[in-house]
Scaffold this motif. Structure first.
Motif, PDB file in Angstrom:
ATOM      1  N   ASN A  57      44.025  40.900  26.404  1.00 41.00           N
ATOM      2  CA  ASN A  57      44.416  41.112  28.365  1.00 41.00           C
ATOM      3  C   ASN A  57      42.872  40.603  28.678  1.00 41.00           C
ATOM      4  OD1 ASN A  57      45.788  43.020  27.521  1.00 41.00           O
ATOM      5  ND2 ASN A  57      45.244  45.094  27.896  1.00 41.00           N
ATOM      6  N   ALA A  58      43.099  39.844  29.559  1.00 37.06           N
ATOM      7  CA  ALA A  58      42.548  38.897  30.706  1.00 37.06           C
ATOM      8  C   ALA A  58      42.430  39.462  31.584  1.00 37.06           C
ATOM      9  CB  ALA A  58      42.370  37.412  30.211  1.00 37.06           C
ATOM     10  N   THR A  59      41.376  39.152  32.755  1.00 33.61           N
ATOM     11  CA  THR A  59      41.247  38.479  34.582  1.00 33.61           C
ATOM     12  C   THR A  59      40.439  37.537  34.470  1.00 33.61           C
ATOM     13  OG1 THR A  59      41.345  40.986  34.217  1.00 33.61           O
ATOM     14  CG2 THR A  59      40.832  40.553  36.147  1.00 33.61           C
ATOM     15  N   ILE A  60      41.212  36.489  34.918  1.00 34.81           N
ATOM     16  CA  ILE A  60      40.094  35.678  35.285  1.00 34.81           C
ATOM     17  C   ILE A  60      40.202  34.857  36.564  1.00 34.81           C
ATOM     18  CG2 ILE A  60      40.144  33.483  34.989  1.00 34.81           C
ATOM     19  CD1 ILE A  60      41.917  34.139  31.981  1.00 34.81           C
ATOM     20  N   ARG A  61      38.686  34.918  37.152  1.00 31.93           N
ATOM     21  CA  ARG A  61      39.021  34.477  38.708  1.00 31.93           C
ATOM     22  C   ARG A  61      38.803  33.000  38.707  1.00 31.93           C
ATOM     23  NH1 ARG A  61      34.685  36.179  42.543  1.00 31.93           N
ATOM     24  NH2 ARG A  61      33.102  36.318  40.539  1.00 31.93           N
ATOM     25  N   VAL A  62      39.481  32.544  39.304  1.00 34.72           N
ATOM     26  CA  VAL A  62      39.375  31.098  39.806  1.00 34.72           C
ATOM     27  C   VAL A  62      39.949  30.462  41.323  1.00 34.72           C
ATOM     28  CG1 VAL A  62      41.246  28.661  38.904  1.00 34.72           C
ATOM     29  CG2 VAL A  62      41.805  31.238  37.570  1.00 34.72           C
ATOM     30  N   ASN A  97      41.772  35.786  47.306  1.00 36.04           N
ATOM     31  CA  ASN A  97      41.066  36.764  47.884  1.00 36.04           C
ATOM     32  C   ASN A  97      40.690  35.907  49.310  1.00 36.04           C
ATOM     33  OD1 ASN A  97      38.558  34.975  47.051  1.00 36.04           O
ATOM     34  ND2 ASN A  97      38.033  36.485  45.298  1.00 36.04           N
ATOM     35  N   SER A  98      39.714  36.739  50.165  1.00 38.44           N
ATOM     36  CA  SER A  98      39.127  36.079  51.771  1.00 38.44           C
ATOM     37  C   SER A  98      38.246  34.161  51.438  1.00 38.44           C
ATOM     38  CB  SER A  98      38.373  36.499  51.641  1.00 38.44           C
ATOM     39  OG  SER A  98      37.660  37.893  51.502  1.00 38.44           O
ATOM     40  N   ARG A  99      37.707  35.019  49.983  1.00 35.00           N
ATOM     41  CA  ARG A  99      36.506  33.617  49.257  1.00 35.00           C
ATOM     42  C   ARG A  99      37.427  32.732  49.019  1.00 35.00           C
ATOM     43  NH1 ARG A  99      34.388  38.171  47.709  1.00 35.00           N
ATOM     44  NH2 ARG A  99      35.274  38.123  45.474  1.00 35.00           N
ATOM     45  N   GLY A 100      38.493  32.289  49.331  1.00 34.76           N
ATOM     46  CA  GLY A 100      39.909  30.846  48.139  1.00 34.76           C
ATOM     47  C   GLY A 100      39.431  31.087  47.515  1.00 34.76           C
ATOM     48  N   GLU A 101      39.382  31.937  46.667  1.00 32.56           N
ATOM     49  CA  GLU A 101      39.567  32.420  45.004  1.00 32.56           C
ATOM     50  C   GLU A 101      40.957  32.667  45.037  1.00 32.56           C
ATOM     51  OE1 GLU A 101      34.668  32.680  44.220  1.00 32.56           O
ATOM     52  OE2 GLU A 101      35.962  34.442  44.444  1.00 32.56           O
ATOM     53  N   VAL A 102      41.699  33.033  43.397  1.00 34.98           N
ATOM     54  CA  VAL A 102      42.263  33.665  42.585  1.00 34.98           C
ATOM     55  C   VAL A 102      42.201  34.457  42.014  1.00 34.98           C
ATOM     56  CG1 VAL A 102      45.316  33.514  42.298  1.00 34.98           C
ATOM     57  CG2 VAL A 102      44.402  31.912  44.339  1.00 34.98           C
ATOM     58  N   GLN A 103      41.954  35.807  41.890  1.00 36.27           N
ATOM     59  CA  GLN A 103      42.561  36.684  40.465  1.00 36.27           C
ATOM     60  C   GLN A 103      43.588  36.320  39.879  1.00 36.27           C
ATOM     61  OE1 GLN A 103      41.309  40.696  41.063  1.00 36.27           O
ATOM     62  NE2 GLN A 103      40.368  40.345  38.747  1.00 36.27           N
TER      63      GLN A 103
END
Length: 158
Positions: A149-154, A102-108
């Motif tokens: 199932n998992a959604t993780i923001r790193v 994403n635009s904040r430098g994070e990855v989902q």
């Protein structure tokens, strides 16, 4: 009245010379007090504008370079972040369904029907070995024994 009497007492030719001298003196005073200072200020403003334009050109060049360096650093940070996530996922035998920067430098990161123990090992490696930061995680049970199932923001805290 004395000045007028004195002036009227002069011959016509002398009166004309005095008027011309007065007119010339008036023009000289206007020139010295108004026109020359304004002209000098105009020239100084032109010099100041040229200097400001040079400074602006240098600032624009530096800003453009800074933006290019930042975007290059951000893209390399994101690519290294996604590369680290992919490498750890492959090492733990997890199949990544979605990897979205994403635009904040994070990855989902999205996992579906993965082993819970492998996911926890993946999270451990991500934070301890790679020094990455898990911003948030949503883990829900899926069909099958031990599957989630998992959604993780790193993010990379560096």
């Amino acid at each position: 009245m004395m000045l007028r009497d004195w002036f009227n007492g002069r011959p016509r030719r002398e009166q004309l010379y005095l008027l011309l001298m007065s007119l010339g003196f008036g023009v000289w005073v206007i020139l010295q007090l108004i026109i020359l200072p304004v002209s000098a200020q105009k020239q100084q403003m032109a010099v100041n504008n040229e200097r400001a334009a040079e400074v602006l050109t240098r600032v624009d060049a530096k800003a453009t370079r800074l933006i290019a360096l930042r975007s290059a650093a951000e893209s390399s940070d994101r690519s290294s972040l996604t590369a680290a996530i992919s490498r750890i996922s492959k090492f733990e035998g997890l199949l990544v369904r979605r990897l979205q920067p994403n635009s904040r430098g994070e990855v989902q990161v999205r996992f579906e029907a993965v082993n819970y123990d492998s996911l926890v090992k993946w999270l451990y490696r991500l934070e301890v070995t790679e020094g990455l930061l898990v911003i948030d995680a949503s883990i829900v049970r899926s069909t099958g024994v031990g599957g989630v199932n998992a959604t993780i923001r790193v993010a990379d805290p560096r």
